[in-house]
Design a protein around this motif. Structure first.
Motif, PDB file in Angstrom:
ATOM      1  N   ARG A 161       0.843  -1.198   0.000  1.00  0.00           N
ATOM      2  CA  ARG A 161       0.000   0.000   0.000  1.00  0.00           C
ATOM      3  C   ARG A 161       0.879   1.250   0.000  1.00  0.00           C
ATOM      4  N   ASN A 191       0.438   4.990   0.768  1.00  0.00           N
ATOM      5  CA  ASN A 191      -0.573   5.789   1.473  1.00  0.00           C
ATOM      6  C   ASN A 191      -0.444   7.281   1.197  1.00  0.00           C
ATOM      7  N   PHE A 247      -3.341  10.942   0.820  1.00  0.00           N
ATOM      8  CA  PHE A 247      -4.725  11.424   0.704  1.00  0.00           C
ATOM      9  C   PHE A 247      -4.912  12.198  -0.586  1.00  0.00           C
ATOM     10  N   PRO A 294      -9.715   6.566  -3.734  1.00  0.00           N
ATOM     11  CA  PRO A 294     -10.828   6.302  -2.808  1.00  0.00           C
ATOM     12  C   PRO A 294     -10.426   5.668  -1.473  1.00  0.00           C
ATOM     13  N   LYS A 295      -9.443   4.813  -1.462  1.00  0.00           N
ATOM     14  CA  LYS A 295      -9.118   4.123  -0.211  1.00  0.00           C
ATOM     15  C   LYS A 295      -8.139   4.910   0.645  1.00  0.00           C
ATOM     16  N   ASP A 350       5.748  11.160   2.474  1.00  0.00           N
ATOM     17  CA  ASP A 350       6.195   9.898   3.057  1.00  0.00           C
ATOM     18  C   ASP A 350       5.033   8.937   2.826  1.00  0.00           C
ATOM     19  N   ARG A 370       4.643   5.814   3.436  1.00  0.00           N
ATOM     20  CA  ARG A 370       4.400   4.773   4.446  1.00  0.00           C
ATOM     21  C   ARG A 370       4.010   3.426   3.801  1.00  0.00           C
ATOM     22  N   PHE A 391       3.632  -0.332   3.085  1.00  0.00           N
ATOM     23  CA  PHE A 391       3.693  -1.593   3.837  1.00  0.00           C
ATOM     24  C   PHE A 391       2.919  -2.657   3.056  1.00  0.00           C
ATOM     25  N   ASP A 422      -4.661  -7.277   2.557  1.00  0.00           N
ATOM     26  CA  ASP A 422      -5.904  -7.823   1.994  1.00  0.00           C
ATOM     27  C   ASP A 422      -5.649  -8.759   0.810  1.00  0.00           C
ATOM     28  N   ALA A 467     -12.997  -2.908   8.041  1.00  0.00           N
ATOM     29  CA  ALA A 467     -11.674  -3.337   8.483  1.00  0.00           C
ATOM     30  C   ALA A 467     -11.137  -2.486   9.632  1.00  0.00           C
ATOM     31  N   SER A 494      -6.523  -5.645   8.971  1.00  0.00           N
ATOM     32  CA  SER A 494      -6.869  -6.685   7.999  1.00  0.00           C
ATOM     33  C   SER A 494      -6.220  -8.042   8.253  1.00  0.00           C
ATOM     34  N   ALA A 503      -0.992   0.127  12.807  1.00  0.00           N
ATOM     35  CA  ALA A 503      -0.396   0.434  11.500  1.00  0.00           C
ATOM     36  C   ALA A 503      -1.410   0.130  10.394  1.00  0.00           C
ATOM     37  N   GLU A 504      -1.988  -1.057  10.432  1.00  0.00           N
ATOM     38  CA  GLU A 504      -2.977  -1.410   9.411  1.00  0.00           C
ATOM     39  C   GLU A 504      -4.206  -0.512   9.520  1.00  0.00           C
ATOM     40  N   SER A 528      -4.005   2.920   7.874  1.00  0.00           N
ATOM     41  CA  SER A 528      -4.217   2.871   6.434  1.00  0.00           C
ATOM     42  C   SER A 528      -5.681   2.529   6.097  1.00  0.00           C
ATOM     43  N   ASN A 529      -6.241   1.557   6.835  1.00  0.00           N
ATOM     44  CA  ASN A 529      -7.631   1.159   6.578  1.00  0.00           C
ATOM     45  C   ASN A 529      -8.619   2.295   6.796  1.00  0.00           C
ATOM     46  N   ALA A 556      -8.036   5.459   6.297  1.00  0.00           N
ATOM     47  CA  ALA A 556      -7.748   6.641   5.474  1.00  0.00           C
ATOM     48  C   ALA A 556      -8.909   6.971   4.542  1.00  0.00           C
ATOM     49  N   ARG A 557      -9.721   5.967   4.220  1.00  0.00           N
ATOM     50  CA  ARG A 557     -10.815   6.176   3.264  1.00  0.00           C
ATOM     51  C   ARG A 557     -11.933   7.065   3.846  1.00  0.00           C
ATOM     52  N   THR A 591       0.431   5.474  12.141  1.00  0.00           N
ATOM     53  CA  THR A 591       1.091   6.329  11.156  1.00  0.00           C
ATOM     54  C   THR A 591       2.570   6.469  11.516  1.00  0.00           C
ATOM     55  N   LEU A 646       4.672   3.360  10.771  1.00  0.00           N
ATOM     56  CA  LEU A 646       4.946   3.098   9.356  1.00  0.00           C
ATOM     57  C   LEU A 646       5.818   4.178   8.716  1.00  0.00           C
ATOM     58  N   SER A 647       6.144   5.223   9.489  1.00  0.00           N
ATOM     59  CA  SER A 647       6.849   6.351   8.892  1.00  0.00           C
ATOM     60  C   SER A 647       8.245   5.971   8.444  1.00  0.00           C
ATOM     61  N   TYR A 651       9.875   2.490  10.198  1.00  0.00           N
ATOM     62  CA  TYR A 651       9.251   1.253   9.727  1.00  0.00           C
ATOM     63  C   TYR A 651      10.028   0.020  10.193  1.00  0.00           C
ATOM     64  N   TYR A 653       7.235  -1.479  12.721  1.00  0.00           N
ATOM     65  CA  TYR A 653       6.337  -2.390  12.012  1.00  0.00           C
ATOM     66  C   TYR A 653       7.037  -3.685  11.619  1.00  0.00           C
TER      67      TYR A 653
END
Lengths: 481, 495
Positions: A78, A80, A82, A87-88, A268, A270, A272, A276, B212, B215, B322-323, B326-327, B329-330, B369, B372-373, B377, B381
């Motif tokens: 992923r 990351n 914005f 969308p995610k 950055d 990020r 990882f 999924d 989620a 995940s 961490a997950e 990201s999950n 962020a939507r 966040t 994972l920076s 990392y 993580y």
């Protein structure tokens, strides 16, 4: 001081799968906004990606064509950040295990073949498209493109001139066409290019400070933008200045490059591993299956045309620039035509006709065997080259074959002696003055006699044959005297 | 209040023709009506729709009974069984909030695979239950909407994050509810509320449509009155799903087939090197007693070691946030859910997320966040993921010597509201017994093993080998049959 230019390209190519990379929405371009969307590609809560294996096939095929090593065990990550068109809030991409690595593409630069290294080729999903209102009041987002499969191809910094950059990009497009993995239309965004460029004093090992050029939307602008940027950096360095490391964009109106953002705003991401999705394992059978679909690649084919058909390099280049053109050319030769004649007809009349209508070889109104037939008429002196060109035009417009067109136009050359001899005798009999002139040593008189005969046959007599027959008859008369 | 009915009892009753689906739906709706204002288990009850569905099933009841008599089965499907879903599972056309303001008005355009499967099994969905926002928490206090009270003591938390589902089952509102377990979120509230809670093997149940949290750890499972009911429900929610790449390619098996009550010869591993700060000796005693019960029935007790479990909580609280960072962020206010307008795009994002997310969610997004920076990392993580491998290897080794591992589910019984909210770290450390199973992807189950002096349920946790839920359920069921007591009804609602 003399400077050397160093350029590297990052190319994004949209793969032409029927459906998106992680859902079953269609990938078609140009439909009304947000008509090819679902919970997965709009990032609804709880939705999950499922990998489209056709996208993997195509990425592997492209990687093989670019001589990459295939990472048979790789994964998705992923990335990351914005943005409303994402969308995610992350893009599913490949970070440290790209599907292909350590490849190359060969380009011909003024007759010399040059190898441009390819660092990596990875698979990822495309983002949507934002449309900003002119007054800045709002932005609309179209998610049709979200999740369309992309490959990103990163070159080594092996490119030394803006022209090489264009040739490389054209080479990538040609390769993608050959592999049938993308239509590579820059104006539709199915091929996108970012360029990194820096200058360094000749002989220096370390790279100079680079700028990144984004938003290049045509092959021509790749070269133009880089030429501008090369000159701009040279001027800075010539007076002892320092290039600011930043992202710039090419403005096609002013034909210059402008600052987009400086390096300080760099993200950055990020990265990882994408939890999924499971790891991607491309087993030997899968790899072999894809390898079997690879066509003969452009450079190999170019070399073969020069070797096998004794064509000039220029002809070989044009004929192999598109898989279908090469196939057509070879079909014409296979139907019996001489290779150089076939090349001349394909490159000249056929592509000229199609280009004039902005159409590709697939739209040809003249089948390869029909062109070969026309070439055979000319080779047999049954029509002249000039007549042949007229015949070809009619073939294009009517779809009729060469034989029909020639017959209907009454165009066929008369080369048959039994037909021509009585006519020759008749012309000689009715033009005693010219005969006398010729016998008296006036060579020019022959021309008048040929003209008479051509008139008598409405131009259909083969001028070469006629010439010879008249000369033979006249020489016989001379000998009698 | 009488002993709540089980799924099995309802099925048997309907199979005999004594009752029909609408009777049970009405029964459940009645209990919800009478008790949920005090418990607060449900965020949404869809009584009208549920009754409509139940009446449809009434019409099919004769046909269903006929099919039972021809196959000889007693429990085909979950015919007419009322149930609830934790409100982080998407239901098409019906609000799904994850107990967050940011999704307060969100109506999913699709249903989670588990919801589809339960519909196909002819269950009757009554509503959606409360949880800690985005399933982050162990008390359900982090719901943006309401508190859920422990049916055994209304001043105590029900646990979390599946606190609403656990409380609804404990109070007899529904015979089963689904929860999700990322670090103990099914087993811990089951322990606090005195019910059975099963976290299946990672990949056993599809996550498609589960909002989620983390995940690689999230797994859906049932909360029930009995182990047998847990096996029955698992039967109908599990299986490979083409929409979830991480669902395992398992073949269908009957999870009730080993529920004989027999545990003789099975090897129960006990772990002496795992301990919690603030361990309640009552819980330890109850768990030791439970192991003794199993041993008394012929099970063999063996010592096993999980040397890396000391690092489980630390690893978990890096991987999961961490997950999550990201999950989540939507949830940006662009496409759905709550949006707070701003001057610029960045302003809109900041306002939306500042107002939309609660404190605990923000805390975890920030931790994740950071972990994972760039530059951190590898230290956080990556090392946490490496530790996961070591923990998994510990279990692999331990399961060479035993069939299931027994330990407490929680260090102590249910705590009071706000008792632990001032010190999140202490609350995180309480997850010591539950997070290892998530990190290793293994199945785990809570079975009530006694009542504390304060009258609160305590839980025995059993952990099994990957995809060996059958043996895990066998031991859990064996213990349930042998334990020699019945759980008292929830007394929080009395008087």
């Amino acid at each position: 001081m003399e400077f050397e230019t160093v350029i590297g390209l990052e190319v994004h190519v949209e793969l032409n799968t029927n459906t998106k990379i992680f859902c079953s929405c269609k990938t078609s371009f140009g439909d009304p906004p947000n008509t090819h969307v679902c919970p997965v590609c709009t990032g609804q809560p709880g939705s999950l990606p499922v990998l489209n294996e056709r996208a993997v096939d195509m990425a592997v095929k492209a990687a093989l064509a670019l001589h990459c090593q295939i990472n048979q065990d790789c994964k998705f990550d992923r990335k990351n950040y914005f943005y409303p068109d994402l969308p995610k809030g992350y893009q599913i991409s490949q970070f440290d295990q790209p599907i292909g690595e350590h490849g190359y593409l060969e380009i011909d630069v003024h007759g010399d073949r040059k190898r441009i290294g390819i660092t990596r080729l990875h698979l990822e999903e495309d983002a949507g498209k934002s449309q900003h209102a002119a007054d800045g009041s709002h932005t609309l987002v179209d998610y049709n493109r979200t999740g369309v499969p992309l490959i990103e191809i990163v070159s080594e910094p092996d490119i030394r001139t803006p022209e090489e950059a264009r040739l490389y990009l054209e080479g990538i497009r040609e390769m993608m066409h050959y592999c049938d993995v993308s239509d590579c239309r820059m104006e539709e965004g199915s091929l996108r290019c970012d360029a990194n460029i820096s200058l360094r004093p000749v002989g220096q090992q370390e790279f100079g400070l680079k700028t990144e050029l984004k938003n290049i939307n045509s092959f021509r602008f790749v070269q133009k933008g880089l030429e501008y940027e090369e000159q701009r950096q040279r001027e800075i360095l010539a007076v002892g200045g320092e290039v600011v490391q930043e992202t710039r964009r090419f403005d096609d109106v002013s034909q210059t490059t402008l600052t987009m953002r400086s390096k300080e705003e760099a993200h950055d991401y990020r990265y990882f591993p994408e939890p999924d999705l499971v790891g991607l394992h491309i087993d030997d059978a899968w790899l072999a299956r894809v390898r079997a679909t690879l066509p003969e690649l452009p450079m190999e084919k170019r070399d073969r045309y020069i070797r096998q058909y004794q064509l000039p390099a220029y002809d070989a280049g044009v004929l192999t620039s598109d898989l279908a053109i090469g196939e057509y050319f070879e079909a014409v030769v296979a139907a019996g035509a001489d290779a150089k004649s076939a090349s001349n007809w394909v490159m000249g009349d056929l592509l000229g006709y199609l280009n004039g209508r902005s159409e590709g070889i697939a739209a040809t109104p003249v089948a390869a065997v029909e062109l070969a037939e026309l070439i055979a008429f000319i080779a047999a002196d049954r029509v002249s080259i000039k007549q042949g060109k007229d015949v070809f035009k009619v073939m294009c417009e009517t779809g009729k074959d060469a034989k029909t067109v020639i017959r209907e136009a009454g165009m066929e050359q008369i080369s048959d002696m039994s037909t021509l001899l009585p006519l020759v005798d008749a012309v000689l009999a009715s033009n005693p003055k010219s005969v006398q002139d010729f016998l008296g040593g006036k060579e020019k008189a022959l021309g008048a006699l040929v003209g008479q005969l051509m008139k008598a046959t409405q131009g259909q007599a083969n001028p070469g044959v006629v010439n010879q027959l008249l000369r033979d008859r006249l020489n016989a008369l001379k000998a009698v005297e | 209040m009488g002993k709540p009915y089980t799924v099995k009892q309802m099925l048997v009753s309907m199979a005999s023709g004594d009752t029909q689906p609408s009777d049970w739906t009405q029964h459940s709706l009645g209990i919800i009506e009478n008790t949920d204002d005090k418990i607060g288990a449900f965020l949404q009850v869809n009584g009208e729709q549920a009754l409509q569905r139940a009446h449809q099933l009434d019409d099919q009841a004769a046909h269903w009974r006929a099919s039972l008599s021809t196959t000889g089965a007693t429990t085909q499907g979950l015919f007419g069984i009322p149930y609830a879903l934790k409100d982080n599972m998407c239901t098409k056309g019906m609000g799904t909030t994850a107990a967050s303001q940011i999704l307060a008005n969100y109506i999913p355009p699709y249903s989670a695979t588990v919801a589809e499967k339960l519909t196909q099994a002819n269950g009757v969905m009554l509503g959606k239950t409360n949880l800690d926002e985005f399933a982050m928490g162990s008390s359900t206090e982090h719901s943006a909407f309401q508190k859920t009270h422990n049916p055994y003591n209304l001043n105590r938390v029900p646990g979390g994050s599946s606190g609403g589902s656990a409380a609804a089952v404990a109070a007899g509102m529904v015979p089963f509810a689904l929860g999700s377990d990322t670090g103990g979120s099914i087993r811990q509230p089951a322990a606090f509320c005195g019910v059975v809670g099963l976290k299946p093997t990672y990949g056993r149940v599809s996550r498609f449509g589960l909002i989620a949290f983390a995940s690689s750890l999230d797994q859906i499972g049932p909360l029930t009155q009995t182990v047998e009911d847990a096996a029955l429900v698992l039967q109908y929610i599990s299986g490979p799903d083409p929409l979830d790449s991480t669902s395992a390619p398992t073949v269908t098996e009957d999870f009730t087939r080993l529920l004989t009550g027999e545990v003789k010869g099975l090897r129960i591993g006990i772990v002496r090197d795992i301990s919690a700060v603030g361990m309640d000796p009552q819980v330890m005693t109850a768990v030791d007693k439970a192991v003794a019960v199993l041993a008394g029935a012929g099970a063999q007790v063996v010592d096993v070691a999980l040397p890396h479990s000391a690092y489980a909580v630390a690893s978990y609280y890096l991987v999961a946030p961490a997950e999550a960072s990201s999950n989540l962020a939507r949830y940006d206010g662009v496409r759905y859910g709550r949006r707070v307008e701003g001057e610029t795009l960045l302003d809109m994002y900041e306002r939306t997320r500042s107002e939309g997310f609660g404190m605990e969610v923000k805390r975890r997004i920030m931790i994740g966040t950071y972990a994972l920076s760039s530059g951190y990392y590898d230290a956080y993580y990556k090392r946490a993921q490496q530790m996961r491998t070591l923990i998994r290897q510990d279990f692999d080794e331990a399961f060479q010597k035993c069939d299931v591992i027994a330990m407490p589910t929680t260090p102590s019984p249910a705590f009071a509201f706000e008792e632990k909210s001032a010190n999140p770290l202490q609350l995180y450390l309480d997850d010591i017994f539950t997070v290892p199973a998530n990190l290793a992807g293994l199945p785990g189950i809570n079975v009530p093993c006694g009542m504390s002096n304060e009258g609160l349920p305590m839980g025995l946790q059993l952990l099994g080998k990957a995809f060996d839920e059958s043996t895990l359920l066998q031991v859990a069921h064996g213990y349930e049959q042998l334990r020699g007591f019945t759980m008292p009804s929830p007394h929080g609602l009395e008087g």
